[in-house]
Design an enzyme around this catalytic site. Structure first.
Site, mmCIF file in Angstrom:
data_model
loop_
_atom_site.group_PDB
_atom_site.id
_atom_site.type_symbol
_atom_site.label_atom_id
_atom_site.label_comp_id
_atom_site.label_asym_id
_atom_site.label_seq_id
_atom_site.Cartn_x
_atom_site.Cartn_y
_atom_site.Cartn_z
ATOM 1 N N LYS A 97 -4.911 3.799 8.678
ATOM 2 C CA LYS A 97 -3.790 4.028 7.766
ATOM 3 C C LYS A 97 -3.912 5.373 7.056
ATOM 4 O O LYS A 97 -2.963 6.155 7.015
ATOM 5 C CB LYS A 97 -3.704 2.886 6.758
ATOM 6 C CG LYS A 97 -2.582 3.012 5.767
ATOM 7 C CD LYS A 97 -3.068 3.541 4.460
ATOM 8 C CE LYS A 97 -1.994 4.293 3.727
ATOM 9 N NZ LYS A 97 -2.550 4.964 2.545
ATOM 10 N N ASP A 116 1.264 0.399 5.744
ATOM 11 C CA ASP A 116 0.538 0.044 4.527
ATOM 12 C C ASP A 116 1.150 -1.242 3.970
ATOM 13 O O ASP A 116 1.924 -1.908 4.641
ATOM 14 C CB ASP A 116 0.635 1.177 3.502
ATOM 15 C CG ASP A 116 2.053 1.332 2.982
ATOM 16 O OD1 ASP A 116 2.972 0.782 3.605
ATOM 17 O OD2 ASP A 116 2.242 1.972 1.946
#
Length: 187
Positions: A97, A116
DNA sequence: CTCCCGATAT
DNA sequence: ATATCAGGAG
């Protein structure tokens, strides 16, 4: 998330784990006033780094990550932030991420879609994916979204998730997507 | 899977 | 009191 360099951005994204970026933005100026270079971060004591980032939470883990991250950056990348997902993910404190976010925001490159907590929540509310893990949701989004829109789409969804489609009490009455959102509380 | 962890909204 | 915040490492 404001940044003056790819490195400042990467530090900000690492600090943003389980923490609002509003708080990260309060910590960043002090951090870079105290540690002006990658080398300064690499040679700083964990205690000194912890003192600057404490309010972002997980401060011990993050301090280790930042110190190790800066050390590897100097040793293997000439002190520069690498420009591929594979290299970024190898850095301490950088997972998929964070790597994807840095790649997009700092260099305008997209090897994947950033998933996310906001992207996860909103993708499910919009029925763009019924999956639960970030990896599976990313696969669904890659199928749906044109690659040229990956970076911009993620930014917009995350901003939307921060301001309007918030987790605790979504402001459906203010939402521009309410007409096409299956989960909207407004008709 | 668990742990790491402070600040804020509800 | 509880949920949540641009997650990552072991």
């Amino acid at each position: 998330m404001n940044h003056r360099s790819p490195y400042e951005l990467m530090v900000a994204v690492i600090l943003s784990a389980q923490c609002t970026d509003e708080r990260v933005n309060k910590v960043i100026p002090g951090f870079f006033k105290r540690f002006k270079t990658v080398k300064a971060v690499a040679s700083a004591s964990l205690e000194d780094i912890e003192d600057e980032i404490r309010s972002t939470g997980f401060f011990r883990n993050k301090a280790k990550s930042l110190k190790g991250n800066a050390t590897v950056l100097l040793a293997e990348h000439g002190g520069e932030v690498p420009r591929t997902l594979a290299e970024l993910v190898k850095l301490p404190g950088v997972g998929r991420k964070t790597a994807s976010a840095v790649l997009g925001a700092a260099f305008g490159l997209a090897e994947g879609v950033v998933v996310d907590t906001h992207v996860t929540r909103i993708s499910r509310l919009l029925h763009l994916s019924s999956e639960k893990t970030p990896e599976k949701i990313e696969r669904d989004l890659i199928e749906i979204l044109p690659k040229k829109d990956w970076i911009r789409w993620t930014h917009m969804i995350i901003d939307h998730g921060r301001a309007v489609c918030v987790a605790r009490r979504p402001k459906c009455a203010e939402c521009v997507l309410s007409d096409l959102c299956p989960s909207s509380e407004v008709k």
